[in-house]
Write a protein that holds these residues in place. Structure first.
Motif, PDB file in Angstrom:
ATOM      1  N   LEU A  75       0.869  -1.185   0.000  1.00 54.88           N
ATOM      2  CA  LEU A  75       0.000   0.000   0.000  1.00 54.88           C
ATOM      3  C   LEU A  75       0.901   1.228   0.000  1.00 54.88           C
ATOM      4  N   ASP A  76       0.638   2.128  -0.944  1.00 52.81           N
ATOM      5  CA  ASP A  76       1.479   3.325  -1.070  1.00 52.81           C
ATOM      6  C   ASP A  76       0.567   4.548  -1.137  1.00 52.81           C
ATOM      7  N   LEU A  77       0.847   5.548  -0.314  1.00 49.54           N
ATOM      8  CA  LEU A  77       0.017   6.763  -0.317  1.00 49.54           C
ATOM      9  C   LEU A  77       0.179   7.490  -1.650  1.00 49.54           C
ATOM     10  N   ASP A  78      -0.909   8.059  -2.129  1.00 50.72           N
ATOM     11  CA  ASP A  78      -0.829   8.828  -3.383  1.00 50.72           C
ATOM     12  C   ASP A  78      -0.428  10.254  -3.063  1.00 50.72           C
ATOM     13  N   ASN A  79       0.563  10.715  -3.800  1.00 56.16           N
ATOM     14  CA  ASN A  79       0.983  12.111  -3.716  1.00 56.16           C
ATOM     15  C   ASN A  79       1.343  12.559  -2.296  1.00 56.16           C
ATOM     16  N   PHE A  80       2.047  11.739  -1.589  1.00 55.67           N
ATOM     17  CA  PHE A  80       2.433  12.050  -0.207  1.00 55.67           C
ATOM     18  C   PHE A  80       3.412  13.237  -0.165  1.00 55.67           C
ATOM     19  N   THR A  81       4.213  13.349  -1.244  1.00 53.98           N
ATOM     20  CA  THR A  81       5.185  14.452  -1.299  1.00 53.98           C
ATOM     21  C   THR A  81       4.479  15.793  -1.140  1.00 53.98           C
ATOM     22  N   ALA A  82       3.277  15.888  -1.734  1.00 56.40           N
ATOM     23  CA  ALA A  82       2.537  17.153  -1.666  1.00 56.40           C
ATOM     24  C   ALA A  82       2.184  17.503  -0.211  1.00 56.40           C
ATOM     25  N   ILE A  83       1.899  16.488   0.601  1.00 48.29           N
ATOM     26  CA  ILE A  83       1.566  16.744   2.018  1.00 48.29           C
ATOM     27  C   ILE A  83       2.793  17.298   2.740  1.00 48.29           C
ATOM     28  N   ASN A  84       3.934  16.649   2.480  1.00 50.56           N
ATOM     29  CA  ASN A  84       5.193  17.118   3.092  1.00 50.56           C
ATOM     30  C   ASN A  84       5.465  18.566   2.694  1.00 50.56           C
ATOM     31  N   GLN A  85       5.232  18.835   1.412  1.00 47.64           N
ATOM     32  CA  GLN A  85       5.549  20.187   0.918  1.00 47.64           C
ATOM     33  C   GLN A  85       4.578  21.227   1.490  1.00 47.64           C
ATOM     34  N   GLY A 104       4.643  20.444   5.842  1.00 48.60           N
ATOM     35  CA  GLY A 104       5.914  20.199   6.537  1.00 48.60           C
ATOM     36  C   GLY A 104       6.142  18.711   6.805  1.00 48.60           C
ATOM     37  N   HIS A 105       7.399  18.369   7.023  1.00 45.03           N
ATOM     38  CA  HIS A 105       7.817  16.978   7.216  1.00 45.03           C
ATOM     39  C   HIS A 105       7.206  16.381   8.485  1.00 45.03           C
ATOM     40  N   ALA A 106       7.097  17.221   9.538  1.00 45.70           N
ATOM     41  CA  ALA A 106       6.560  16.719  10.817  1.00 45.70           C
ATOM     42  C   ALA A 106       5.105  16.302  10.646  1.00 45.70           C
ATOM     43  N   GLU A 107       4.349  17.075   9.856  1.00 46.86           N
ATOM     44  CA  GLU A 107       2.945  16.708   9.613  1.00 46.86           C
ATOM     45  C   GLU A 107       2.896  15.425   8.789  1.00 46.86           C
ATOM     46  N   GLY A 108       3.835  15.306   7.838  1.00 43.98           N
ATOM     47  CA  GLY A 108       3.933  14.077   7.039  1.00 43.98           C
ATOM     48  C   GLY A 108       4.181  12.880   7.948  1.00 43.98           C
ATOM     49  N   ASP A 109       5.058  13.066   8.937  1.00 42.31           N
ATOM     50  CA  ASP A 109       5.334  11.991   9.912  1.00 42.31           C
ATOM     51  C   ASP A 109       4.057  11.597  10.659  1.00 42.31           C
ATOM     52  N   ALA A 110       3.292  12.617  11.072  1.00 43.76           N
ATOM     53  CA  ALA A 110       2.052  12.348  11.823  1.00 43.76           C
ATOM     54  C   ALA A 110       1.075  11.556  10.960  1.00 43.76           C
ATOM     55  N   ALA A 116       9.434   1.500   3.143  1.00 45.08           N
ATOM     56  CA  ALA A 116      10.201   2.751   3.038  1.00 45.08           C
ATOM     57  C   ALA A 116       9.219   3.883   2.814  1.00 45.08           C
ATOM     58  N   GLY A 117       9.559   5.079   3.277  1.00 45.17           N
ATOM     59  CA  GLY A 117       8.734   6.271   3.033  1.00 45.17           C
ATOM     60  C   GLY A 117       7.264   6.024   3.312  1.00 45.17           C
ATOM     61  N   ASP A 118       6.428   6.190   2.266  1.00 52.84           N
ATOM     62  CA  ASP A 118       4.976   6.028   2.449  1.00 52.84           C
ATOM     63  C   ASP A 118       4.493   4.681   1.901  1.00 52.84           C
ATOM     64  N   ARG A 119       5.421   3.725   1.820  1.00 49.57           N
ATOM     65  CA  ARG A 119       5.066   2.397   1.290  1.00 49.57           C
ATOM     66  C   ARG A 119       5.024   1.347   2.406  1.00 49.57           C
ATOM     67  N   ALA A 147       0.062  -0.303 -10.969  1.00 45.49           N
ATOM     68  CA  ALA A 147      -1.182   0.253 -10.420  1.00 45.49           C
ATOM     69  C   ALA A 147      -1.086   1.770 -10.300  1.00 45.49           C
ATOM     70  N   LYS A 148       0.136   2.274 -10.118  1.00 46.06           N
ATOM     71  CA  LYS A 148       0.335   3.723  -9.919  1.00 46.06           C
ATOM     72  C   LYS A 148       0.419   4.464 -11.252  1.00 46.06           C
ATOM     73  N   GLN A 149       0.650   3.720 -12.364  1.00 46.52           N
ATOM     74  CA  GLN A 149       0.875   4.362 -13.660  1.00 46.52           C
ATOM     75  C   GLN A 149      -0.219   5.372 -14.059  1.00 46.52           C
TER      76      GLN A 149
HETATM   77  N1  LIG Z   1       7.291  12.979   6.477  1.00 42.83           N
HETATM   78  C1  LIG Z   1       8.018  11.962   5.992  1.00 42.83           C
HETATM   79  N2  LIG Z   1       8.225  11.868   4.655  1.00 42.83           N
HETATM   80  C2  LIG Z   1       8.937  10.832   4.198  1.00 42.83           C
HETATM   81  C3  LIG Z   1       9.494   9.863   5.029  1.00 42.83           C
HETATM   82  N3  LIG Z   1      10.158   8.961   4.267  1.00 42.83           N
HETATM   83  C4  LIG Z   1      10.018   9.366   3.001  1.00 42.83           C
HETATM   84  N4  LIG Z   1       9.272  10.488   2.945  1.00 42.83           N
HETATM   85  C5  LIG Z   1       8.851  11.260   1.778  1.00 42.83           C
HETATM   86  O1  LIG Z   1       7.862  10.492   1.108  1.00 42.83           O
HETATM   87  C6  LIG Z   1       7.855  10.868  -0.258  1.00 42.83           C
HETATM   88  C7  LIG Z   1       7.793   9.603  -1.080  1.00 42.83           C
HETATM   89  O2  LIG Z   1       7.853   9.971  -2.397  1.00 42.83           O
HETATM   90  P1  LIG Z   1       7.115   9.136  -3.526  1.00 42.83           P
HETATM   91  O3  LIG Z   1       7.506   7.695  -3.381  1.00 42.83           O
HETATM   92  O4  LIG Z   1       7.350   9.803  -4.825  1.00 42.83           O
HETATM   93  O5  LIG Z   1       5.625   9.177  -3.098  1.00 42.83           O
HETATM   94  P2  LIG Z   1       4.444  10.154  -3.518  1.00 42.83           P
HETATM   95  O6  LIG Z   1       4.786  11.607  -3.409  1.00 42.83           O
HETATM   96  O7  LIG Z   1       3.306   9.693  -2.692  1.00 42.83           O
HETATM   97  O8  LIG Z   1       4.224   9.819  -5.016  1.00 42.83           O
HETATM   98  P3  LIG Z   1       3.302   8.644  -5.573  1.00 42.83           P
HETATM   99  O9  LIG Z   1       3.566   7.463  -4.712  1.00 42.83           O
HETATM  100  O10 LIG Z   1       3.759   8.440  -6.985  1.00 42.83           O
HETATM  101  O11 LIG Z   1       1.873   9.087  -5.477  1.00 42.83           O
HETATM  102  C8  LIG Z   1       9.123  11.684  -0.504  1.00 42.83           C
HETATM  103  O12 LIG Z   1       8.755  13.053  -0.634  1.00 42.83           O
HETATM  104  C9  LIG Z   1       9.957  11.481   0.767  1.00 42.83           C
HETATM  105  O13 LIG Z   1      10.685  12.633   1.097  1.00 42.83           O
HETATM  106  C10 LIG Z   1       9.278   9.990   6.435  1.00 42.83           C
HETATM  107  O14 LIG Z   1       9.726   9.168   7.258  1.00 42.83           O
HETATM  108  N5  LIG Z   1       8.545  11.050   6.864  1.00 42.83           N
END
Ligand SMILES: Nc1nc2c(ncn2[C@@H]2O[C@H](COP(=O)(O)OP(=O)(O)OP(=O)(O)O)[C@@H](O)[C@H]2O)c(=O)[nH]1
Length: 304
Positions: free
Chosen positions: A183-193, A196-202, A225-228, A296-298
């Motif tokens: 399971l991978d979040l869609d567009n998680f980078t946008a949330i971080n941007q 902020g990173h701390a909100e992304g962590d939450a 890893a990351g949002d996967r 699936a993400k294509q």
């Molecule tokens: N807040 C936070 N961000 C993380 C962490 N690990 C990775 N990330 C961020 O997660 C994002 C993962 O990027 P992508 O795999 O492209 O995911 P995405 O933006 O959801 O893109 P798609 O999966 O294609 O929808 C990157 O911006 C990383 O910086 C973490 O532990 N905390």
């Protein structure tokens, strides 16, 4: 030193009393030998052995916690000391030939002491085995702890690979299907941007709890890893795994996560992929899962 021996003061007092009684008995029934009659080799041999037994006793009492095993060891060493002590007394005191009890006092406690000492050492050995097993368990727990993610309460990629290898073996042994779900979040980078990173962590922490709540007891959820996230699904065929994947996607969409700063609700969505394990190594299975997820993400990537 003395405060360590305090819990054993009664045992030590009893030993001192017995040694003194032996001495008094010898003095009362015999007569002191002249210094010229002393055999120094025997005095050093027998007296030295008695003294060493006392040192062993002190060391055992000092280094061990009070208890059954310590009592065996202490009693055994006390008997051995007493035997050697009585043995050394006749180097200084001559008893009449008619007296025989000194032989009993000298030789009787020795075998008893040896048996008690053997029992004590045997139980000490067993105690040590149990402690070693306990330490090994703790060490394993500590080692596995390091394989855990620092952000979520989940295992990381290395932990997943290890557990996957075990689960694959179990599924082969029991001839039961095993599926893997990503399971991978869609567009998680946008949330971080945006927040902020701390909100992304939450968000990742909240997500891990929601996923755990929606899984079964036997399922193992890890953060790859990351949002996967990856879920190991024992005894699960592909159709059942797909149904679970849809439920998880639904749970993510329903997650009403609010940002910490403005309490704004974040609209979350996730993509999922499912593969059923074939007779393959864990890394090949994970590769297949990642490829399926990428496919699936294509459509999402094209529409972005
Ligand atoms: N807040 C936070 N961000 C993380 C962490 N690990 C990775 N990330 C961020 O997660 C994002 C993962 O990027 P992508 O795999 O492209 O995911 P995405 O933006 O959801 O893109 P798609 O999966 O294609 O929808 C990157 O911006 C990383 O910086 C973490 O532990 N905390």
């Amino acid at each position: 030193m003395f405060c360590v021996l305090k819990p054993h003061r009664w045992k030590l007092a009893l030993l001192l009393l017995a040694a003194n009684l032996g001495l008094i008995l010898h003095l009362a029934c015999g007569e002191l030998k002249n210094v010229s009659e002393w055999v120094w080799l025997d005095i050093i041999g027998e007296g030295g052995s008695a003294l060493l037994a006392l040192v062993w006793l002190g060391l055992v009492l000092k280094s061990r916690p009070a208890g059954r095993v310590t009592n065996y060891l202490a009693l055994g060493l006390s008997c051995i000391f007493f035997s050697w002590w009585i043995d050394s007394l006749d180097e200084f005191i001559r008893l009449p030939a008619s007296i025989t009890w000194d032989h009993w006092l000298e030789s009787g406690p020795m075998p008893v002491g040896m048996i008690l000492l053997t029992l004590g050492i045997y139980h000490w050995h067993r105690e040590q085995l149990a402690i070693s097993a306990q330490m090994e368990k703790r060490e394993r727990l500590f080692r596995e702890h390091r394989l855990f993610d620092t952000l979520t309460p989940l295992g990381g990629a290395d932990y997943l690979k290890r557990q996957l290898a075990d689960s694959l073996q179990d599924s082969r042994d029991q001839q039961q299907p095993l599926s893997l779900l990503a399971l991978d979040l869609d567009n998680f980078t946008a949330i971080n941007q945006a927040y902020g990173h701390a909100e992304g962590d939450a968000v990742l922490q909240a997500l891990s709890h929601v996923l755990l709540l929606n899984l079964r007891r036997q399922d193992l959820l890890c953060r790859l890893a990351g949002d996967r996230f990856v879920v190991v699904l024992p005894n699960t065929g592909e159709r059942q795994a797909q149904a679970l994947a849809l439920e998880l996607e639904q749970a993510v969409r329903s997650l009403a996560h609010k940002t910490r700063q403005h309490g704004e609700r974040l609209q979350l969505a996730a993509s999922t992929a499912v593969v059923m394990a074939l007779d393959e190594p864990p890394q090949d299975l994970l590769k297949r899962l990642n490829l399926t997820l990428a496919r699936a993400k294509q459509p999402l990537a094209k529409s972005a």
